[in-house]
Design a protein around this motif. Structure first.
Motif, PDB file in Angstrom:
ATOM      1  N   THR A 473       0.835  -1.200   0.000  1.00  0.00           N
ATOM      2  CA  THR A 473       0.000   0.000   0.000  1.00  0.00           C
ATOM      3  C   THR A 473       0.872   1.253   0.000  1.00  0.00           C
ATOM      4  O   THR A 473       1.966   1.270   0.569  1.00  0.00           O
ATOM      5  CB  THR A 473      -0.945   0.038   1.206  1.00  0.00           C
ATOM      6  OG1 THR A 473      -0.173   0.074   2.413  1.00  0.00           O
ATOM      7  CG2 THR A 473      -1.846  -1.179   1.220  1.00  0.00           C
ATOM      8  N   ASP A 475       0.324   5.416   0.803  1.00  0.00           N
ATOM      9  CA  ASP A 475      -0.559   6.491   1.248  1.00  0.00           C
ATOM     10  C   ASP A 475      -0.462   7.663   0.284  1.00  0.00           C
ATOM     11  O   ASP A 475       0.637   8.134  -0.033  1.00  0.00           O
ATOM     12  CB  ASP A 475      -0.177   6.949   2.657  1.00  0.00           C
ATOM     13  CG  ASP A 475      -0.473   5.896   3.702  1.00  0.00           C
ATOM     14  OD1 ASP A 475      -1.336   5.039   3.450  1.00  0.00           O
ATOM     15  OD2 ASP A 475       0.160   5.924   4.776  1.00  0.00           O
ATOM     16  N   GLU A 506      -9.182   4.179   2.256  1.00  0.00           N
ATOM     17  CA  GLU A 506      -8.330   3.864   3.393  1.00  0.00           C
ATOM     18  C   GLU A 506      -7.774   2.465   3.230  1.00  0.00           C
ATOM     19  O   GLU A 506      -8.357   1.626   2.532  1.00  0.00           O
ATOM     20  CB  GLU A 506      -9.134   3.957   4.697  1.00  0.00           C
ATOM     21  CG  GLU A 506      -8.360   3.697   5.974  1.00  0.00           C
ATOM     22  CD  GLU A 506      -7.205   4.650   6.196  1.00  0.00           C
ATOM     23  OE1 GLU A 506      -6.194   4.487   5.492  1.00  0.00           O
ATOM     24  OE2 GLU A 506      -7.311   5.534   7.063  1.00  0.00           O
ATOM     25  N   ALA A 507      -6.610   2.228   3.838  1.00  0.00           N
ATOM     26  CA  ALA A 507      -6.028   0.893   3.807  1.00  0.00           C
ATOM     27  C   ALA A 507      -6.899  -0.058   4.626  1.00  0.00           C
ATOM     28  O   ALA A 507      -7.386   0.298   5.704  1.00  0.00           O
ATOM     29  CB  ALA A 507      -4.607   0.921   4.373  1.00  0.00           C
ATOM     30  N   VAL A 623      -5.501   5.837  -0.592  1.00  0.00           N
ATOM     31  CA  VAL A 623      -4.503   4.764  -0.582  1.00  0.00           C
ATOM     32  C   VAL A 623      -4.482   4.090  -1.941  1.00  0.00           C
ATOM     33  O   VAL A 623      -5.541   3.840  -2.543  1.00  0.00           O
ATOM     34  CB  VAL A 623      -4.812   3.723   0.519  1.00  0.00           C
ATOM     35  CG1 VAL A 623      -3.883   2.514   0.408  1.00  0.00           C
ATOM     36  CG2 VAL A 623      -4.673   4.345   1.902  1.00  0.00           C
ATOM     37  N   THR A 625      -3.127   0.561  -3.735  1.00  0.00           N
ATOM     38  CA  THR A 625      -2.668  -0.795  -3.436  1.00  0.00           C
ATOM     39  C   THR A 625      -2.077  -1.402  -4.703  1.00  0.00           C
ATOM     40  O   THR A 625      -2.718  -1.397  -5.761  1.00  0.00           O
ATOM     41  CB  THR A 625      -3.814  -1.679  -2.928  1.00  0.00           C
ATOM     42  OG1 THR A 625      -4.380  -1.080  -1.758  1.00  0.00           O
ATOM     43  CG2 THR A 625      -3.296  -3.073  -2.579  1.00  0.00           C
TER      44      THR A 625
END
Length: 796
Positions: A473, A475, A506-507, A623, A625
């Protein structure tokens, strides 16, 4: 006590080096643990004590109940500052808005805790600059104040940095003041300060009249001001705010019971132990008063157990010196003279142990600081060292009292005749009770440590709902434009090592950014759901398969922004008879159909139940990924040039997708380590205590043992004679310690909705460990009793 008494005590210690080493080292460990724990307790109760008139300085805290899982936060509505000033109940008021942007010094970016504050902030917190003019900094848009430590990070030195420049968001700021570093035990910390009109802030926010956004709000009350009355005024202002009125008039407002947004005042001396903040998502930065007081109790208990061991051992030595005591009495030694000798020995041992203990504490301080996750300062101030030595002196006097009393009870005739006459039955039972208390402590702490460690392991390794093995991930900047984020994602997708790229708000597993939205159903109901904005590739990149229906796909859903994916809890909240019945339905008035039901994914930790979640396609991304077979380091090297191209003024943060799940339980892991350390210390003290008691028991029963041998008793009978006493002590310790451990474990586990399959094995394991320690500690003296020669024992 005279100097001569201490010289005699020193010679006695040198004459028996084994006894002296064990005694001093045991007490030193206890003094070190006590010094560290009580120092930490003092540190916690001193939070914000550096602020002038701290009792009159308050901070606003706020809870937004519109969120699915509302909790308290120190970010309040910024216009409340003016409401407080208009009330006439405050002397000074200031906002403190964190600026989430790094500072560039030369070619390097640095993460710095930068606050935009009003000029009153310096007066409220009593900030006196080391160099420069802090008032000028907070009134000028191009000025910046940095702490000494920050100056060293940015420029390599804290001296001569005035007028040097840095860049923030592409704007050039001049260092116009150097500030002292805030104490480590401050609930509000900063590394740099700027004014409300600073160029470091976005242009739309450079105003002295802030809109209804959130940030820190600090007030200094006038003497005698009613804090509760002010709190009521602030709550009324929040209720009348545009945001609150808008929410009340919308779909979500019709389902809200009570205030949508709550605001409260907390005095700065109470801020660190505020229970609302300790239970919030930022609870790691706060403390629980009960936990800190429990640590103080453990510190005193550890010292009590160590002193108990010393008293037991000193009593055994007093027993062995009966003839010496009797002879001294016959030669005319007075009771005060004899008592002074024993007290001098005890004080000497205690002072030596205290000095060694503080040296151990000094060496262990970095480890201890990591254990409690605090930057500890001021532990070895002269006043604190002097107080510790005074406490050691008093401990030595108190600990030497009982051996001195045993020596004074010696009857010369009986002692010289070789008859034991020195200790009462009450004294013996007191020492047995203290030894049982040692085992109770060891069993209780051991059981708690095992249970907490096992639950932490279970929670951190729980199935997250996907395989995070090849996921990384990144940010994204909070203020980045959607076009820049999408372009960055597309550039990452073209990397040779990229096996897929997805975007989300969000993660997964990081309980940070929460977005709630009101939905009106076609039958007229107004419901609130937590939403998870994701890109169409999200489920595919994470390798998540649908529970029912289908999930988002990049090839079909990029243009279909109204399609919805729910979890089973959301389908249940919509009153569908079964989750699969929701597939293909369009329950919301302004949304498309539900295309599928996603399996439960651990967006939260095991302390929270799975909430109803609606996944939507919306460009609210925080985030990125990346699926890749490469390692995190290789992926970071590949991402760096792309990041520099799109976000040159931001610092890239890359981590494995599994990291949030272990980070969530860091506090639990620290608790397990602390309990484990305390348990090991308690077990060691209990082992030493029963070792001493075994030595005394063998000495006290030696005639009985040899008489039994003369009458034909075998080794098994002798071992059972001695073992019954120690088994009884262990049983008493378990009877006291196990219920306490069980209650503590149940209280800890009550915070989890999912528990590890513990059963009672942690309590059993702690008891077996205590039994093994007792067996090893008594083995030497038991073997000595079995080898005891009847002729020699009877002659003595």
């Amino acid at each position: 006590m005279t100097l001569r008494d201490f010289r005699i005590g020193w010679r006695l210690l040198l004459r028996e080096p084994g006894f002296s080493l064990v005694t001093v080292l045991g007490l030193a460990l206890a003094f070190a643990a006590c010094f560290l724990l009580l120092g930490y307790v003092r540190y916690c109760f001193s939070y914000d004590s550096h602020v002038p008139d701290a009792a009159r300085v308050v901070q606003l805290k706020q809870r937004i109940n519109w969120f699915p899982r509302p909790d308290w936060n120190t970010r309040a509505m910024l216009p409340l500052r003016q409401v407080a000033l208009d009330s006439g109940m405050v002397e000074q008021a200031s906002i403190a808005v964190p600026l989430d942007t790094p500072i560039r010094a030369g070619e390097h970016l640095h993460e710095v805790a930068l606050l935009a504050v009003d000029p009153a902030f310096a007066g409220i917190f009593g900030i006196v600059p080391v160099a420069g003019d802090v008032a000028a900094v907070l009134s000028r848009p191009d000025a910046l104040a940095v702490t000494q430590e920050t100056a060293r990070r940015l420029f390599g030195t804290a001296a001569g940095v005035l007028d040097r420049t840095v860049q923030v968001n592409g704007e050039t700021l001049r260092v116009a003041a150097v500030l002292p570093d805030p104490p480590a035990n401050a609930t509000t910390r900063w590394e740099a300060l700027a004014g409300p009109l600073s160029r470091a802030r976005p242009a739309a926010e450079r105003t002295l009249v802030p809109d209804w956004k959130r940030g820190g709000v600090f007030l200094k009350l006038k003497a005698g001001a009613d804090a509760r009355q002010l709190e009521a005024l602030l709550q009324a202002a929040v209720d009348a705010s545009p945001m609150e009125q808008r929410m009340r008039s919308g779909p979500m407002g019709k389902t809200m019971q009570g205030p949508g947004t709550e605001v409260k005042i907390v005095a700065l001396p109470d801020a660190y132990f505020d229970p609302d903040m300790a239970a919030s998502r930022s609870g790691d930065s706060y403390g629980k008063r009960s936990t800190v007081l429990a640590l103080a109790g453990i510190a005193l208990l550890v010292l009590l157990l160590a002193v108990t061991n010393y008293v037991n051992l000193a009593t055994v030595r007093a027993q062995q010196r009966q003839r010496e005591s009797g002879l001294r009495k016959l030669l005319g030694a007075s009771a005060p003279r004899m008592a002074a000798q024993f007290l001098a020995e005890s004080v000497l041992v205690s002072m030596l142990a205290a000095v060694l203990g503080m040296m151990l504490a000094w060496m262990l301080l970095p480890t201890f600081a990591g254990l409690v996750d605090r930057t500890l300062q001021g532990f070895f101030a002269p006043a604190r060292i002097a107080l510790a030595l005074l406490a050691a002196l008093l401990t030595g006097v108190l600990a030497g009292g009982w051996p001195a009393l045993v020596a004074l009870r010696v009857r010369p005739a009986a002692a010289l005749a070789g008859r034991d006459n020195s200790e009462t039955v009450g004294g013996l039972w007191l020492r047995r009770g203290l030894t049982a208390l040692q085992f109770a402590t060891a069993i209780a702490l051991g059981g708690m440590a095992i249970a907490v460690a096992w639950q932490t392991r279970f929670a951190s390794q729980a199935d997250p709902g996907f395989n995070p093995g090849q996921l990384v991930t990144v940010d994204l900047p909070q203020d980045a434009k959607p076009e820049a984020i999408l372009a960055f994602a597309e550039a990452v997708r073209r990397l040779p090592l990229a096996g897929g790229v997805a975007l989300s708000a969000e993660a997964v597993g990081r309980d940070g950014r929460k977005i709630v939205q009101g939905f009106r159903t076609r039958d007229g109901r107004d419901l609130r759901f937590e939403i998870k904005p994701v890109s169409p590739e999200f489920f595919e990149v994470y390798g998540i398969r649908p529970q029912f229906g289908r999930l988002y796909r990049a090839d079909t859903d990029r243009a279909n922004g109204n399609a919805l994916v729910l979890n089973a809890a959301a389908a249940t909240a919509l009153d569908f008879p079964a989750p699969q019945a929701a597939v293909g339905q369009a329950p919301f008035a302004e949304r498309g159909a539900i295309v599928g039901i996603a399996p439960d994914i651990r967006h939260n930790d095991l302390r929270q139940r799975t909430e109803p979640i609606v996944y939507i396609l919306a460009p609210e991304y925080g985030v990125l990924t990346l699926r890749t077979a490469a390692g995190v380091d290789e992926a970071e090297r590949a991402l760096a040039p792309i990041w520099q191209r799109y976000f040159p003024d931001r610092i890239m943060a890359v981590q494995p997708a599994a990291a949030p799940f272990s980070q969530t339980y860091q506090e639990d892991a620290r608790l397990a380590r602390m309990l484990g350390t305390a348990s090991a210390l308690a077990v060691g003290l209990a082992a030493f205590g029963i070792y001493v008691l075994a030595a005394y028991s063998v000495q006290r029963n030696r005639r009985q043992i040899v008489l039994r041998k003369l009458y034909g008793a075998g080794k098994g009978a002798i071992a059972r004679l001695l073992g019954r006493e120690f088994a009884a002590l262990l049983a008493a310790g378990a009877l006291l310690g196990l219920p306490l451990a069980w209650l503590a474990i149940e209280r800890y586990l009550a915070g989890f909705v999912e528990r590890a399959p513990l059963g009672q094995w942690p309590l059993v394991a702690a008891t077996l460990l205590a039994a093994l320690v007792a067996l090893l500690a008594t083995a030497r003296h038991t073997l000595a009793a079995l080898r005891l020669a009847p002729v020699g024992a009877l002659r003595d």
